[in-house]
Motif scaffolding. Structure first.
Motif, PDB file in Angstrom:
ATOM      1  N   PRO A 105       0.846  -1.257   0.155  1.00 45.24           N
ATOM      2  CA  PRO A 105      -0.056   0.078  -0.209  1.00 45.24           C
ATOM      3  C   PRO A 105       0.960   1.375  -0.103  1.00 45.24           C
ATOM      4  O   PRO A 105       0.719   2.106  -0.695  1.00 45.24           O
ATOM      5  N   GLN A 106       2.096   1.250   0.590  1.00 42.78           N
ATOM      6  CA  GLN A 106       2.825   2.365   0.880  1.00 42.78           C
ATOM      7  C   GLN A 106       3.532   2.673  -0.452  1.00 42.78           C
ATOM      8  O   GLN A 106       3.506   3.780  -1.150  1.00 42.78           O
ATOM      9  N   LEU A 107       3.921   1.711  -1.250  1.00 43.82           N
ATOM     10  CA  LEU A 107       4.623   1.798  -2.462  1.00 43.82           C
ATOM     11  C   LEU A 107       3.656   2.214  -3.623  1.00 43.82           C
ATOM     12  O   LEU A 107       4.101   3.079  -4.358  1.00 43.82           O
ATOM     13  N   LYS A 108       2.417   1.645  -3.487  1.00 42.26           N
ATOM     14  CA  LYS A 108       1.414   2.242  -4.603  1.00 42.26           C
ATOM     15  C   LYS A 108       1.270   3.748  -4.558  1.00 42.26           C
ATOM     16  O   LYS A 108       0.844   4.398  -5.380  1.00 42.26           O
ATOM     17  N   LEU A 109       1.226   4.174  -3.149  1.00 40.46           N
ATOM     18  CA  LEU A 109       0.912   5.657  -2.844  1.00 40.46           C
ATOM     19  C   LEU A 109       1.844   6.389  -3.445  1.00 40.46           C
ATOM     20  O   LEU A 109       1.801   7.462  -3.953  1.00 40.46           O
ATOM     21  N   ILE A 110       3.317   5.715  -3.489  1.00 38.19           N
ATOM     22  CA  ILE A 110       4.464   6.464  -3.744  1.00 38.19           C
ATOM     23  C   ILE A 110       4.373   6.815  -5.260  1.00 38.19           C
ATOM     24  O   ILE A 110       4.560   7.745  -5.811  1.00 38.19           O
ATOM     25  N   GLN A 111       3.988   5.628  -5.781  1.00 36.64           N
ATOM     26  CA  GLN A 111       3.875   5.568  -7.547  1.00 36.64           C
ATOM     27  C   GLN A 111       3.013   6.434  -7.862  1.00 36.64           C
ATOM     28  O   GLN A 111       3.115   7.170  -8.868  1.00 36.64           O
ATOM     29  N   ALA A 112       1.878   6.535  -7.187  1.00 30.89           N
ATOM     30  CA  ALA A 112       0.804   7.701  -7.686  1.00 30.89           C
ATOM     31  C   ALA A 112       1.198   8.679  -7.561  1.00 30.89           C
ATOM     32  O   ALA A 112       0.893   9.564  -8.427  1.00 30.89           O
ATOM     33  N   GLU A 132      13.488   4.755   1.545  1.00 32.22           N
ATOM     34  CA  GLU A 132      13.338   4.669   3.038  1.00 32.22           C
ATOM     35  C   GLU A 132      12.401   3.799   3.579  1.00 32.22           C
ATOM     36  O   GLU A 132      12.380   3.064   4.394  1.00 32.22           O
ATOM     37  N   VAL A 133      11.160   3.293   2.714  1.00 31.61           N
ATOM     38  CA  VAL A 133      10.086   2.224   3.056  1.00 31.61           C
ATOM     39  C   VAL A 133      11.164   1.026   3.179  1.00 31.61           C
ATOM     40  O   VAL A 133      10.938   0.156   4.139  1.00 31.61           O
ATOM     41  N   PRO A 274       4.786  -4.968  13.640  1.00 32.81           N
ATOM     42  CA  PRO A 274       4.128  -4.334  12.468  1.00 32.81           C
ATOM     43  C   PRO A 274       5.044  -3.628  11.230  1.00 32.81           C
ATOM     44  O   PRO A 274       5.814  -3.063  11.982  1.00 32.81           O
ATOM     45  N   VAL A 275       4.279  -3.573  10.163  1.00 37.52           N
ATOM     46  CA  VAL A 275       5.130  -2.879   9.310  1.00 37.52           C
ATOM     47  C   VAL A 275       5.261  -1.179   9.775  1.00 37.52           C
ATOM     48  O   VAL A 275       4.298  -0.630  10.304  1.00 37.52           O
ATOM     49  N   LYS A 276       6.553  -0.932   9.627  1.00 36.37           N
ATOM     50  CA  LYS A 276       6.722   0.652   9.842  1.00 36.37           C
ATOM     51  C   LYS A 276       5.915   1.563   8.910  1.00 36.37           C
ATOM     52  O   LYS A 276       6.253   1.411   7.554  1.00 36.37           O
ATOM     53  N   VAL A 277       5.191   2.134   9.116  1.00 33.68           N
ATOM     54  CA  VAL A 277       4.718   3.294   8.116  1.00 33.68           C
ATOM     55  C   VAL A 277       5.298   4.370   8.027  1.00 33.68           C
ATOM     56  O   VAL A 277       5.396   5.404   8.806  1.00 33.68           O
ATOM     57  N   SER A 283       1.690  12.946   4.659  1.00 33.29           N
ATOM     58  CA  SER A 283       3.210  13.235   4.636  1.00 33.29           C
ATOM     59  C   SER A 283       3.542  13.554   3.226  1.00 33.29           C
ATOM     60  O   SER A 283       4.604  14.443   3.035  1.00 33.29           O
ATOM     61  N   ILE A 284       2.893  12.703   2.487  1.00 27.91           N
ATOM     62  CA  ILE A 284       3.421  13.163   0.880  1.00 27.91           C
ATOM     63  C   ILE A 284       2.990  14.521   0.405  1.00 27.91           C
ATOM     64  O   ILE A 284       3.588  15.239  -0.328  1.00 27.91           O
ATOM     65  N   ALA A 285       1.637  14.633   0.822  1.00 34.13           N
ATOM     66  CA  ALA A 285       1.120  16.149   0.325  1.00 34.13           C
ATOM     67  C   ALA A 285       1.939  17.326   1.002  1.00 34.13           C
ATOM     68  O   ALA A 285       1.970  18.301   0.333  1.00 34.13           O
ATOM     69  N   LYS A 286       2.363  17.091   2.172  1.00 35.47           N
ATOM     70  CA  LYS A 286       3.160  17.963   2.836  1.00 35.47           C
ATOM     71  C   LYS A 286       4.246  18.367   2.014  1.00 35.47           C
ATOM     72  O   LYS A 286       4.886  19.145   2.038  1.00 35.47           O
ATOM     73  N   LEU A 287       5.075  17.094   1.606  1.00 31.98           N
ATOM     74  CA  LEU A 287       6.283  17.075   0.933  1.00 31.98           C
ATOM     75  C   LEU A 287       6.028  18.116  -0.180  1.00 31.98           C
ATOM     76  O   LEU A 287       6.925  18.689  -0.853  1.00 31.98           O
TER      77      LEU A 287
END
Length: 333
Positions: A105-112, A132-133, A274-277, A283-287
C-alpha cells in the motif's frame, strides 16, 4: 526499483549463458582437447574429472546406454549438491515477497504521487521515500534473488560439454538410440517441459500484483533451456533434463512446505512487529507542498535577481548618457 533489478539480473543471466554456449560451440570443430586459456583450464580441472566419472559410472552400470546413464547419475548428484543452496535462495526470495506484500500500500501511494508530481525535483524526493520504506522495513532491493547457483553451474555446463566433445566413447554413445554427441529435439523438448511446469508452479506463489512483471522472466528459463539444448549435444540436454526434474522437486517443496511455513512466520512477525509506516497521504502532500513553495520562492528570487540586474543596467546607461552630455558641453565651450 525492484523491477529494474530483476530485469538486470535476467539480462546478466542471459549474457553469461550465451557466453558459455558460444565458447562451447567455438570449440566444436577442435579435434584435440584444449590446453591453454580459460577453456583449457576448465577442461584440465573439471572436464577431465567429469570424463573419468562418467566413464567409471558407465562401466559400473553396464549395458548399451551405460554412458547416458553415467551422465544422468553424475548430473543428478551435481544438482542434488546444489539443491540446499537453491532452496536457501528460494527461501530468502519468498520471504522478501511476503515483506513486499505487506508494504505494497505504501509503495502504490508513492508511485501514484510520483505521477502527480510536476517537476523532477519533487519526483526525486518522492522516489527517495521508496528507498526509505525498504530500509525501515529491512527489505532487500534484489528481492532475495541470488546468482550464485547459476554461476556455479556455468563451469559444470562447460565441463560436461567438454567431457562429451573430447571423449570418443561418450561422443559416439547413444541414449535410447539417440546419439549423445548430436543435438536431440526429443530430449530438448522433454527438458523444456519440466522447466515450463516449474515456472508455472513458481508463478502460483507470487502475489497477484507482481505476476505480470515476473511472467517474462520465468518464461525465459524454459526458452534458454530449449535454445542451448538445440545448439549443443544431447548429453548437455540430458544434464538440463535431470536439472529440470530436480528443480521441479525443489519448486514443489517451496510451494507446499516452505511457502506455508514462511506465511505463518510472516503473520507472527507482523503481529509482533507491525510494518513501519514511512509514507502516508498526509506526509506526501506536505512534502509536495513544501517542494512547490520552495520552487516558487526560487522563481521569486530569480525574478528579483533579474529586476536587480535590469536596474543596474539602467543606472549604467544613465551614467553613460550623463558623461556623454557633459563631454558635449565641454566641447561647445
Amino acid at each position: 526499483m525492484n523491477k529494474k533489478i530483476l530485469k538486470y539480473a535476467s539480462v546478466l543471466s542471459l549474457i553469461v549463458i550465451f557466453a558459455v554456449v558460444l565458447s562451447g560451440c567455438a570449440q566444436s570443430g577442435v579435434q584435440h582437447a584444449p590446453t591453454g586459456g580459460p577453456y583449457g583450464f576448465i577442461y584440465k580441472w573439471l572436464g577431465t574429472p567429469f570424463q573419468n566419472l562418467i566413464l567409471s559410472t558407465a562401466e559400473f552400470v553396464g549395458g548399451r546406454d551405460a554412458y547416458a546413464w553415467g551422465i544422468v547419475i553424475i548430473s543428478f548428484v551435481v544438482r542434488l549438491l546444489l539443491l540446499p543452496l537453491s532452496l536457501n535462495q528460494q527461501y530468502k526470495s519468498t520471504a522478501q515477497q511476503e515483506k513486499m506484500r505487506a508494504v505494497q500500500p505504501q509503495l502504490k501511494l508513492i508511485q501514484a504521487k510520483q505521477k502527480e508530481a510536476k517537476d523532477p525535483e519533487t519526483q526525486q524526493k518522492i522516489s527517495q521515500l521508496m528507498m526509505e520504506v525498504y530500509k525501515q522495513n529491512n527489505i532487500s532491493l534484489t528481492g532475495g534473488i541470488g546468482c550464485l547457483p547459476l554461476l556455479l553451474q556455468m563451469p559444470i555446463l562447460i565441463a560436461i560439454y567438454q567431457a562429451v566433445q573430447y571423449s570418443k566413447e561418450i561422443g559416439v554413445a547413444t541414449f535410447m538410440t539417440i546419439p549423445l554427441g548430436k543435438p536431440s529435439l526429443i530430449i530438448a523438448l522433454v527438458a523444456t517441459v519440466f522447466y515450463i511446469i516449474q515456472s508455472w508452479l513458481s508463478l502460483q506463489i507470487v502475489p497477484q500484483e507482481q505476476r505480470k512483471q515476473m511472467q517474462t522472466m520465468l518464461l525465459m528459463n524454459p526458452l534458454i533451456t530449449f535454445f542451448i539444448s538445440m545448439v549443443s549435444s544431447a548429453a548437455l540436454a540430458l544434464y538440463f533434463l535431470v536439472g529440470g526434474v530436480v528443480i521441479l522437486i525443489q519448486q514443489l517443496i517451496t510451494n507446499y512446505v516452505i511457502m506455508p511455513r514462511i506465511k505463518k512466520q510472516a503473520d507472527a512477525n507482523l503481529a509482533e512487529h507491525p510494518v513501519k509506516v514511512v509514507v502516508t497521504e498526509k506526509s506526501i502532500a506536505k512534502l509536495m507542498a513544501n517542494s512547490g513553495s520552495s520552487n516558487n520562492n526560487s522563481s521569486s528570487d530569480d525574478n528579483s535577481d533579474n529586476e536587480s540586474r535590469s536596474d543596474l543596467h539602467k543606472s549604467i546607461r544613465e551614467m553613460n548618457q550623463g558623461r556623454q552630455q557633459h563631454q558635449h558641453t565641454d566641447d561647445d565651450k
